[in-house]
Enzyme design. Structure first.
Site, PDB file in Angstrom:
ATOM      1  N   THR A 125       0.829  -1.207   0.000  1.00 23.04           N
ATOM      2  CA  THR A 125       0.000   0.000   0.000  1.00 23.04           C
ATOM      3  C   THR A 125       0.862   1.255   0.000  1.00 23.04           C
ATOM      4  O   THR A 125       1.996   1.236   0.524  1.00 23.04           O
ATOM      5  CB  THR A 125      -0.909  -0.005   1.261  1.00 23.04           C
ATOM      6  OG1 THR A 125      -1.418   1.314   1.466  1.00 23.04           O
ATOM      7  CG2 THR A 125      -0.143  -0.406   2.517  1.00 23.04           C
ATOM      8  N   ASP A 126       0.311   2.346  -0.518  1.00 23.40           N
ATOM      9  CA  ASP A 126       1.027   3.628  -0.464  1.00 23.40           C
ATOM     10  C   ASP A 126       1.159   4.133   0.969  1.00 23.40           C
ATOM     11  O   ASP A 126       1.948   5.039   1.241  1.00 23.40           O
ATOM     12  CB  ASP A 126       0.328   4.686  -1.349  1.00 23.40           C
ATOM     13  CG  ASP A 126      -1.102   5.003  -0.929  1.00 23.40           C
ATOM     14  OD1 ASP A 126      -1.631   4.348  -0.011  1.00 23.40           O
ATOM     15  OD2 ASP A 126      -1.698   5.923  -1.532  1.00 23.40           O
ATOM     16  N   GLU A 127       0.384   3.537   1.896  1.00 24.35           N
ATOM     17  CA  GLU A 127       0.423   4.024   3.280  1.00 24.35           C
ATOM     18  C   GLU A 127       1.778   3.773   3.945  1.00 24.35           C
ATOM     19  O   GLU A 127       2.084   4.374   4.975  1.00 24.35           O
ATOM     20  CB  GLU A 127      -0.727   3.407   4.104  1.00 24.35           C
ATOM     21  CG  GLU A 127      -2.068   3.781   3.508  1.00 24.35           C
ATOM     22  CD  GLU A 127      -3.270   3.511   4.388  1.00 24.35           C
ATOM     23  OE1 GLU A 127      -3.135   3.511   5.616  1.00 24.35           O
ATOM     24  OE2 GLU A 127      -4.359   3.298   3.815  1.00 24.35           O
ATOM     25  N   TYR A 153      -1.456  -0.439  11.195  1.00 26.37           N
ATOM     26  CA  TYR A 153      -1.698  -1.101   9.892  1.00 26.37           C
ATOM     27  C   TYR A 153      -0.543  -0.845   8.931  1.00 26.37           C
ATOM     28  O   TYR A 153       0.052  -1.779   8.393  1.00 26.37           O
ATOM     29  CB  TYR A 153      -3.015  -0.603   9.281  1.00 26.37           C
ATOM     30  CG  TYR A 153      -3.128  -0.895   7.791  1.00 26.37           C
ATOM     31  CD1 TYR A 153      -3.242  -2.208   7.325  1.00 26.37           C
ATOM     32  CD2 TYR A 153      -3.093   0.139   6.842  1.00 26.37           C
ATOM     33  CE1 TYR A 153      -3.319  -2.479   5.961  1.00 26.37           C
ATOM     34  CE2 TYR A 153      -3.169  -0.128   5.482  1.00 26.37           C
ATOM     35  CZ  TYR A 153      -3.283  -1.436   5.044  1.00 26.37           C
ATOM     36  OH  TYR A 153      -3.350  -1.699   3.692  1.00 26.37           O
ATOM     37  N   LYS A 157       2.331  -3.412   7.264  1.00 29.82           N
ATOM     38  CA  LYS A 157       2.536  -3.604   5.823  1.00 29.82           C
ATOM     39  C   LYS A 157       3.982  -3.264   5.449  1.00 29.82           C
ATOM     40  O   LYS A 157       4.592  -3.932   4.613  1.00 29.82           O
ATOM     41  CB  LYS A 157       1.570  -2.733   5.013  1.00 29.82           C
ATOM     42  CG  LYS A 157       0.104  -3.100   5.147  1.00 29.82           C
ATOM     43  CD  LYS A 157      -0.242  -4.471   4.587  1.00 29.82           C
ATOM     44  CE  LYS A 157      -0.189  -4.529   3.068  1.00 29.82           C
ATOM     45  NZ  LYS A 157      -0.648  -5.863   2.562  1.00 29.82           N
TER      46      LYS A 157
HETATM   47  P1  NAD Z   1     -10.045  -6.942   2.777  1.00 30.30           P
HETATM   48  O1  NAD Z   1      -9.968  -6.660   4.247  1.00 30.30           O
HETATM   49  O2  NAD Z   1     -11.297  -6.631   2.031  1.00 30.30           O
HETATM   50  O3  NAD Z   1      -9.719  -8.488   2.522  1.00 30.30           O
HETATM   51  C1  NAD Z   1      -8.717  -9.185   3.200  1.00 30.30           C
HETATM   52  C2  NAD Z   1      -8.952 -10.686   2.992  1.00 30.30           C
HETATM   53  O4  NAD Z   1      -7.878 -11.390   3.627  1.00 30.30           O
HETATM   54  C3  NAD Z   1     -10.249 -11.200   3.624  1.00 30.30           C
HETATM   55  O5  NAD Z   1     -10.920 -12.049   2.713  1.00 30.30           O
HETATM   56  C4  NAD Z   1      -9.776 -11.983   4.849  1.00 30.30           C
HETATM   57  O6  NAD Z   1     -10.635 -13.063   5.193  1.00 30.30           O
HETATM   58  C5  NAD Z   1      -8.413 -12.471   4.381  1.00 30.30           C
HETATM   59  N1  NAD Z   1      -7.502 -12.747   5.502  1.00 30.30           N
HETATM   60  C6  NAD Z   1      -7.230 -11.933   6.559  1.00 30.30           C
HETATM   61  N2  NAD Z   1      -6.365 -12.544   7.385  1.00 30.30           N
HETATM   62  C7  NAD Z   1      -6.059 -13.749   6.824  1.00 30.30           C
HETATM   63  C8  NAD Z   1      -5.206 -14.814   7.199  1.00 30.30           C
HETATM   64  N3  NAD Z   1      -4.478 -14.778   8.331  1.00 30.30           N
HETATM   65  N4  NAD Z   1      -5.127 -15.900   6.384  1.00 30.30           N
HETATM   66  C9  NAD Z   1      -5.873 -15.961   5.237  1.00 30.30           C
HETATM   67  N5  NAD Z   1      -6.699 -14.982   4.844  1.00 30.30           N
HETATM   68  C10 NAD Z   1      -6.786 -13.883   5.622  1.00 30.30           C
HETATM   69  O7  NAD Z   1      -8.803  -6.179   2.147  1.00 30.30           O
HETATM   70  P2  NAD Z   1      -8.626  -5.466   0.723  1.00 30.30           P
HETATM   71  O8  NAD Z   1      -9.096  -4.070   0.821  1.00 30.30           O
HETATM   72  O9  NAD Z   1      -9.142  -6.356  -0.334  1.00 30.30           O
HETATM   73  O10 NAD Z   1      -7.042  -5.419   0.632  1.00 30.30           O
HETATM   74  C11 NAD Z   1      -6.311  -6.518   0.089  1.00 30.30           C
HETATM   75  C12 NAD Z   1      -4.824  -6.191   0.130  1.00 30.30           C
HETATM   76  O11 NAD Z   1      -4.582  -4.995  -0.610  1.00 30.30           O
HETATM   77  C13 NAD Z   1      -4.300  -5.929   1.540  1.00 30.30           C
HETATM   78  O12 NAD Z   1      -3.025  -6.532   1.644  1.00 30.30           O
HETATM   79  C14 NAD Z   1      -4.184  -4.424   1.632  1.00 30.30           C
HETATM   80  O13 NAD Z   1      -3.151  -4.050   2.493  1.00 30.30           O
HETATM   81  C15 NAD Z   1      -3.865  -4.063   0.193  1.00 30.30           C
HETATM   82  N6  NAD Z   1      -4.305  -2.726  -0.254  1.00 30.30           N
HETATM   83  C16 NAD Z   1      -5.611  -2.336  -0.083  1.00 30.30           C
HETATM   84  C17 NAD Z   1      -6.009  -1.084  -0.558  1.00 30.30           C
HETATM   85  C18 NAD Z   1      -7.445  -0.628  -0.418  1.00 30.30           C
HETATM   86  O14 NAD Z   1      -7.754   0.525  -0.756  1.00 30.30           O
HETATM   87  N7  NAD Z   1      -8.373  -1.467   0.017  1.00 30.30           N
HETATM   88  C19 NAD Z   1      -5.090  -0.242  -1.190  1.00 30.30           C
HETATM   89  C20 NAD Z   1      -3.765  -0.679  -1.345  1.00 30.30           C
HETATM   90  C21 NAD Z   1      -3.396  -1.932  -0.876  1.00 30.30           C
HETATM   91  P1  TYD Z   2     -10.549   4.382   4.742  1.00 33.48           P
HETATM   92  O1  TYD Z   2     -11.555   3.976   3.714  1.00 33.48           O
HETATM   93  O2  TYD Z   2     -10.572   3.753   6.081  1.00 33.48           O
HETATM   94  O3  TYD Z   2      -9.120   4.186   4.036  1.00 33.48           O
HETATM   95  P2  TYD Z   2      -7.637   4.670   4.549  1.00 33.48           P
HETATM   96  O4  TYD Z   2      -7.695   5.123   5.930  1.00 33.48           O
HETATM   97  O5  TYD Z   2      -6.847   3.401   4.405  1.00 33.48           O
HETATM   98  O6  TYD Z   2      -7.224   5.734   3.584  1.00 33.48           O
HETATM   99  O7  TYD Z   2     -10.660   5.954   4.937  1.00 33.48           O
HETATM  100  C1  TYD Z   2     -10.493   6.854   3.863  1.00 33.48           C
HETATM  101  C2  TYD Z   2     -10.532   8.259   4.436  1.00 33.48           C
HETATM  102  O8  TYD Z   2     -11.847   8.508   4.927  1.00 33.48           O
HETATM  103  C3  TYD Z   2      -9.595   8.470   5.606  1.00 33.48           C
HETATM  104  O9  TYD Z   2      -9.049   9.780   5.533  1.00 33.48           O
HETATM  105  C4  TYD Z   2     -10.496   8.353   6.832  1.00 33.48           C
HETATM  106  C5  TYD Z   2     -11.827   8.869   6.321  1.00 33.48           C
HETATM  107  N1  TYD Z   2     -13.045   8.265   6.949  1.00 33.48           N
HETATM  108  C6  TYD Z   2     -14.032   9.085   7.484  1.00 33.48           C
HETATM  109  O10 TYD Z   2     -13.944  10.327   7.463  1.00 33.48           O
HETATM  110  N2  TYD Z   2     -15.141   8.496   8.038  1.00 33.48           N
HETATM  111  C7  TYD Z   2     -15.280   7.144   8.102  1.00 33.48           C
HETATM  112  O11 TYD Z   2     -16.306   6.647   8.662  1.00 33.48           O
HETATM  113  C8  TYD Z   2     -14.272   6.308   7.525  1.00 33.48           C
HETATM  114  C9  TYD Z   2     -14.382   4.815   7.558  1.00 33.48           C
HETATM  115  C10 TYD Z   2     -13.161   6.917   6.952  1.00 33.48           C
END
Ligand code: NAD
Ligand code: TYD
Length: 339
Positions: A125-127, A153, A157
């Site tokens: 992630t970019d985070e 978090y 990562k």
């Molecule tokens: P999500 O929380 O929707 O899904 C995570 C999945 O992983 C779930 O299905 C969960 O059951 C499974 N999981 C969790 N712990 C596990 C374990 N110990 N063993 C097996 N399975 C397990 O997450 P997401 O938003 O789909 O993100 C997926 C990946 O992408 C993550 O690694 C996250 O850091 C990365 N990512 C997400 C975003 C975003 O905007 N959502 C952006 C950049 C990177």
């Molecule tokens: P989120 O979807 O949790 O992603 P991330 O924190 O990984 O960027 O949140 C996106 C942005 O929205 C973040 O700045 C936090 C804000 N946010 C709210 O203002 N209210 C909410 O209820 C949630 C879940 C997030």
């Protein structure tokens, strides 16, 4: 080719599985997911019966289960999406983030070393770069930006990313890493900003905006992320990090207002609540490397992607209503009840 996709019952992992099955019908796709609160088998219901797809319920930290799976499937590529992914939950309880995100990643890579693979791709992630100030719109995250995390978090990562690069240098494991900005699209768990606001709007519930809503995120439609990962794992250079993002920066408050208008709900639903601890101000990706080396560019404009996403949540109410009627209620009460 056999591809193991971990975390494939979650948001991005499931979209990635659909992408692979659509584009590479000759490949075998094996999903490994422990089905935490964020994993949902019903998301995969349309592909469960496909002959070239297999679902395995297992924890990526479970060395025996992972070893057995590698012995059975002899995978060529592993793409690791499995993670605890929500910043707010990591502030409440960091431990499970360290376990899954760091130790789970190491466990998968140990199996890769033992059985041999073509590529281990880590979805990061970019985070991991921390945040940028709002008054410096000229600054972007490049792959050279130092790791500088803010939340448990992002620290977990970043820890995983460092281990992945260490396994490459120390053991010669053929790895790659993608660091993507915020994703949105179908099947995103309704604890995240966009689906939470859509669900609350549709229930005429308050829309909890943290702080003043001025934080900026760089939004990318999930299919564009899936295409980037596919390109990197097949054609990206081993040992390299690729940033993924589409130059689409938006303030939280503007996203929430846009969702209100799209669903014909009044802005008076917006409620400003106590800010997130350590809240990152701005994320912004420079995607020049993946464009130059792999020709990747985002294909979905935000106006189109958000429209498709809102329509998906309108058309698939049973998917998210089921989620928010269960354990989620306790989570919501704890996080927002007294905020
Ligand atoms: P999500 O929380 O929707 O899904 C995570 C999945 O992983 C779930 O299905 C969960 O059951 C499974 N999981 C969790 N712990 C596990 C374990 N110990 N063993 C097996 N399975 C397990 O997450 P997401 O938003 O789909 O993100 C997926 C990946 O992408 C993550 O690694 C996250 O850091 C990365 N990512 C997400 C975003 C975003 O905007 N959502 C952006 C950049 C990177
Ligand atoms: P989120 O979807 O949790 O992603 P991330 O924190 O990984 O960027 O949140 C996106 C942005 O929205 C973040 O700045 C936090 C804000 N946010 C709210 O203002 N209210 C909410 O209820 C949630 C879940 C997030």
């Amino acid at each position: 080719m056999t591809i193991i996709v971990t975390g494939g019952a979650g948001f991005i992992g499931s979209n990635f599985i659909f992408y692979l099955l659509d584009h590479y019908p000759e490949d075998r796709v094996v999903c490994v997911d422990s089905l935490t609160y964020a994993g949902n088998l019903s998301t995969l219901k349309n592909v469960l019966d496909k002959p070239n797809f297999r679902f395995v319920k297992a924890d990526i930290c479970d060395d025996k289960a992972i070893a057995q799976l590698f012995a059975e499937e002899k995978p060529d590529i592993i793409v690791n999406f499995a993670a605890e992914s929500h910043v707010d939950r990591s502030i409440e309880d960091p431990t499970v983030f360290l376990k899954t995100n760091i130790l789970g990643t190491a466990n998968l890579m140990d199996a890769c070393r033992k059985y041999g693979i073509q590529r281990f791709h880590q979805v990061s992630t970019d985070e991991v770069y921390g945040d940028l100030p709002l008054d410096r719109p000229d600054l972007f995250f490049t792959e050279e930006t130092p790791i500088h995390t803010s939340s448990p978090y992002s620290s977990s990562k970043a820890g995983a990313d460092l281990l992945v690069l260490a396994y490459h240098r120390t053991f010669g494991l053929p790895v790659s890493i993608s660091r993507c900005s915020n994703n949105y699209g179908p099947y995103q768990f309704p604890e995240k900003l966009i689906p939470l606001m859509i669900a609350n709007c549709l229930h005429d519930k308050p829309l909890p905006v943290y702080g003043e809503g001025l934080n900026v995120r760089d939004w990318l439609y999930v299919d564009d992320h899936c295409r980037a990962i596919d390109l990197i794992m097949r054609h990206g250079r081993v040992g390299e990090v690729y940033n993924v993002g589409g130059h689409n920066e938006m303030r939280n408050i503007d996203i929430v207002k846009l969702i209100c208008h799209a669903l014909d709900k009044p802005e008076s639903l917006i409620t400003y609540v106590t800010d997130r601890k350590g809240h990152d101000m701005r994320y912004a990706i420079d995607p020049e490397k993946i464009h130059r080396e792999l020709g990747w560019l985002p294909e979905t404009r935000f106006e189109d992607g958000i429209k498709k996403t809102i329509e998906w949540y309108l058309d698939n109410r049973e998917w998210w209503e089921e989620i928010i009627s269960g354990e989620y209620q306790k989570y919501y009460e704890k996080m927002y009840g007294n905020r």
